[in-house]
Design an enzyme around this catalytic site. Structure first.
Site, mmCIF file in Angstrom:
data_model
loop_
_atom_site.group_PDB
_atom_site.id
_atom_site.type_symbol
_atom_site.label_atom_id
_atom_site.label_comp_id
_atom_site.label_asym_id
_atom_site.label_seq_id
_atom_site.Cartn_x
_atom_site.Cartn_y
_atom_site.Cartn_z
ATOM 1 N N CYS A 162 0.807 -1.215 0.000
ATOM 2 C CA CYS A 162 0.000 0.000 0.000
ATOM 3 C C CYS A 162 0.845 1.273 0.000
ATOM 4 O O CYS A 162 1.014 1.920 1.039
ATOM 5 C CB CYS A 162 -1.003 0.050 1.144
ATOM 6 S SG CYS A 162 -2.183 1.376 0.838
ATOM 7 N N CYS A 345 -5.656 2.124 -5.024
ATOM 8 C CA CYS A 345 -5.219 2.739 -3.780
ATOM 9 C C CYS A 345 -6.305 3.722 -3.338
ATOM 10 O O CYS A 345 -6.481 4.776 -3.961
ATOM 11 C CB CYS A 345 -3.888 3.458 -4.023
ATOM 12 S SG CYS A 345 -3.071 3.885 -2.495
HETATM 13 C C1 LIG Z 1 -1.335 0.165 6.854
HETATM 14 C C2 LIG Z 1 -1.740 -0.621 5.631
HETATM 15 C C3 LIG Z 1 -2.719 -0.122 4.785
HETATM 16 C C4 LIG Z 1 -3.106 -0.824 3.659
HETATM 17 N N1 LIG Z 1 -4.102 -0.317 2.880
HETATM 18 C C5 LIG Z 1 -4.532 -1.008 1.805
HETATM 19 C C6 LIG Z 1 -5.638 -0.532 1.049
HETATM 20 O O1 LIG Z 1 -6.221 0.502 1.346
HETATM 21 N N2 LIG Z 1 -6.036 -1.251 -0.035
HETATM 22 C C7 LIG Z 1 -5.412 -2.427 -0.377
HETATM 23 O O2 LIG Z 1 -5.836 -3.050 -1.352
HETATM 24 N N3 LIG Z 1 -4.355 -2.902 0.325
HETATM 25 C C8 LIG Z 1 -3.901 -2.228 1.407
HETATM 26 N N4 LIG Z 1 -2.872 -2.719 2.160
HETATM 27 C C9 LIG Z 1 -2.060 -3.853 1.624
HETATM 28 C C10 LIG Z 1 -2.652 -5.238 1.854
HETATM 29 O O3 LIG Z 1 -2.969 -5.437 3.209
HETATM 30 C C11 LIG Z 1 -1.625 -6.265 1.384
HETATM 31 O O4 LIG Z 1 -1.244 -5.961 0.052
HETATM 32 C C12 LIG Z 1 -2.157 -7.685 1.435
HETATM 33 O O5 LIG Z 1 -2.515 -8.040 2.750
HETATM 34 C C13 LIG Z 1 -1.096 -8.662 0.930
HETATM 35 O O6 LIG Z 1 -1.583 -9.970 0.957
HETATM 36 P P1 LIG Z 1 -0.560 -11.203 0.976
HETATM 37 O O7 LIG Z 1 -1.400 -12.434 1.000
HETATM 38 O O8 LIG Z 1 0.468 -11.041 -0.065
HETATM 39 O O9 LIG Z 1 0.183 -11.036 2.379
HETATM 40 P P2 LIG Z 1 -0.475 -11.069 3.814
HETATM 41 O O10 LIG Z 1 -1.931 -10.804 3.772
HETATM 42 O O11 LIG Z 1 0.374 -10.187 4.660
HETATM 43 O O12 LIG Z 1 -0.308 -12.592 4.258
HETATM 44 C C14 LIG Z 1 0.919 -13.261 4.281
HETATM 45 C C15 LIG Z 1 0.737 -14.522 5.138
HETATM 46 O O13 LIG Z 1 1.896 -15.358 5.003
HETATM 47 C C16 LIG Z 1 2.205 -15.893 6.279
HETATM 48 N N5 LIG Z 1 3.614 -16.268 6.338
HETATM 49 C C17 LIG Z 1 4.658 -15.450 6.644
HETATM 50 N N6 LIG Z 1 5.804 -16.188 6.684
HETATM 51 C C18 LIG Z 1 5.465 -17.462 6.384
HETATM 52 C C19 LIG Z 1 6.202 -18.679 6.270
HETATM 53 N N7 LIG Z 1 7.529 -18.716 6.525
HETATM 54 N N8 LIG Z 1 5.549 -19.803 5.939
HETATM 55 C C20 LIG Z 1 4.212 -19.774 5.702
HETATM 56 N N9 LIG Z 1 3.454 -18.665 5.816
HETATM 57 C C21 LIG Z 1 4.077 -17.520 6.143
HETATM 58 C C22 LIG Z 1 1.830 -14.768 7.245
HETATM 59 O O14 LIG Z 1 1.612 -15.262 8.556
HETATM 60 C C23 LIG Z 1 0.566 -14.202 6.610
HETATM 61 O O15 LIG Z 1 -0.602 -14.804 7.101
HETATM 62 C C24 LIG Z 1 -2.477 -2.070 3.335
HETATM 63 C C25 LIG Z 1 -1.503 -2.586 4.198
HETATM 64 C C26 LIG Z 1 -1.136 -1.889 5.335
HETATM 65 C C27 LIG Z 1 -0.097 -2.479 6.269
#
Ligand SMILES: Cc1cc2nc3c(=O)[nH]c(=O)nc-3n(C[C@H](O)[C@H](O)[C@H](O)COP(=O)(O)OP(=O)(O)OC[C@H]3O[C@@H](n4cnc5c(N)ncnc54)[C@H](O)[C@@H]3O)c2cc1C
Length: 401
Positions: A162, A345
């Protein structure tokens, strides 16, 4: 417990759970396991609103077990190493799992230590960050109790999840202080590693106006390197005309800072990492989301080297592509579905008004609604505050949207 699975998903976050659910909607008989160490799942996009006093932090946390789709197996462990040549991963527990096809989706790593002193002072000395579940409520405490002085908001030089979050909270803070009648007493600074307020010019124009009406002083191409909590001082580096780093400092009364980010270390140090990317992201084809060197491995979400903006909104468009391509591969067909780099965004420009920036790899606006989304609107605020959280828990994680 079986240690071989047709589909192995690494990470049960936004991307991993959505993909597992969508795969099972396509075929209930698939043998899918999700390796995920955390008992909790977080709706991170609401942390900005938590920091602005508009959302309850407790509503951003749910039990992971309630979102593991029926039919998928949850392996509560963390992947430590990959052996892609043998189609195997090894977990921290020492157990080895094998797969036919793997989806890598463990998110991004917050490198708090890359800013000296940041971790030590976080939560004290008026330093906060919405990038942490524990800290987002403290941001609101700081904004609410601010009586004027210097407020500093930082944005690192690396790509982050983000990209808008470091400045979204600044606009809300300014609006809150304006309503309290103290904005004139606030000296607001934005120290950003980026070269501009936003990369898509149509949306950047709107934000330039918001910056100017709040008299925010911007410092672009400025990389925050140290936060000295005791002295309430931020240190940042800029390049002089010869390209040599110059250190500057700014004293603050409150500071909202965002850590540099990179691929999780176990990805960075693995054969899956893009060797040309110092941040170590998974090397994929940015259209098919298939690994460039290991055809039975795909990746999506924040962990990839796809040059898109890292958001949940991007994941919503990546997951159908990755699901289709994984199923093609299992059926011994070519993966042909393509992702166009779409991301969104939602940027609140004040309380009750939000600009929904949507764009693709070429930074061309990709507006969903039949009006100019560069104009901040109340309806888009309602979308962010009420509609999107509901959609996330009820439709996106369950693979229905
Ligand atoms: C402050 C903030 C504001 C945001 N605002 C927005 C917004 O307005 N709109 C939007 O679309 N997005 C927004 N986002 C971004 C969004 O939250 C992320 O892009 C999204 O959560 C990413 O998803 P992901 O599955 O890649 O990672 P995540 O959802 O972070 O999940 C990753 C997972 O992998 C697991 N993991 C880690 N290490 C390991 C391992 N070794 N083995 C197995 N599993 C593991 C973790 O425990 C976690 O559950 C924001 C994020 C933040 C922090």
């Amino acid at each position: 417990m079986a240690t071989h699975h047709q589909i192995l998903i690494i990470g049960g976050g936004n991307a991993g759970l959505s993909a597992a659910a969508q795969l099972l909607h396509k075929n209930r008989k698939l043998d899918i396991a999700i390796i995920e160490p955390s008992e909790k799942h977080y709706y991170q996009p609401a942390w900005t609103l938590v920091g602005a006093g508009e959302f309850d932090i407790r509503d951003t946390e749910r039990a992971e077990k309630d979102f593991i789709p029926k039919g998928a197996q949850w392996i509560k462990d963390a992947v430590a190493t990959f052996q892609p040549g043998k189609n195997e991963v090894t977990c921290s527990s020492g157990v080895v799992y094998s797969y036919d096809v793997m989806l890598v989706a463990p998110g991004i790593q917050l490198d708090w230590n890359k800013i000296e002193g940041f971790k030590e002072t976080l939560g004290h000395n008026n330093v906060s960050s919405n990038y942490s579940f524990e800290m987002a409520p403290y941001t609101w405490e700081l904004i609410r109790n601010f009586k004027g002085g210097t407020a500093v908001f930082t944005n690192p030089a690396t790509p982050i999840k983000c990209g808008g979050a470091p400045h979204k909270i600044m606009y809300l803070a300014c609006d809150y202080w304006r309503k309290q009648g103290i904005l004139d007493k606030c000296d607001v600074h934005y120290i950003s590693g980026a070269g501009a307020i936003f990369s898509v010019k149509e949306y950047a124009e709107t934000l330039k106006n918001v910056v100017s009406r709040n008299k925010i002083q911007t410092h672009f191409n400025s990389n925050t390197v140290e936060i000295d909590g005791a002295r309430q001082t931020v240190y940042y580096e800029v390049k002089d005309e010869q390209g040599n780093p110059m250190r500057k400092e700014l004293k603050f009364d409150m500071c909202h800072a965002v850590p540099p980010q990179s691929a999780p270390d176990f990805i960075k140090n693995s054969p899956l990492a893009d060797g040309n990317n110092p941040l170590g992201y998974v090397e994929i084809n940015k259209s098919t989301m298939q690994h460039s060197r290991f055809p039975n491995i795909f990746a999506c979400g924040d962990c990839t080297n796809a040059p898109c903006s890292k958001t949940g909104a991007a994941i919503r468009k990546q997951v159908p592509v990755v699901v289709k391509n994984m199923l093609s591969l299992l059926a011994k067909k070519e993966p042909v579905a393509q992702y166009d780099g779409y991301s969104a965004c939602p940027i609140p420009t004040q309380y009750g008004k939000l600009m929904l920036a949507e764009f693709d790899y070429s930074n061309t606006p990709k507006m969903t609604f039949p009006f100019d989304q560069a104009v901040p609107r109340w309806t888009m605020w309602v979308l962010k505050k009420y509609v999107l959280p509901w959609l996330y828990w009820n439709r996106i994680l369950t693979g229905k949207a």
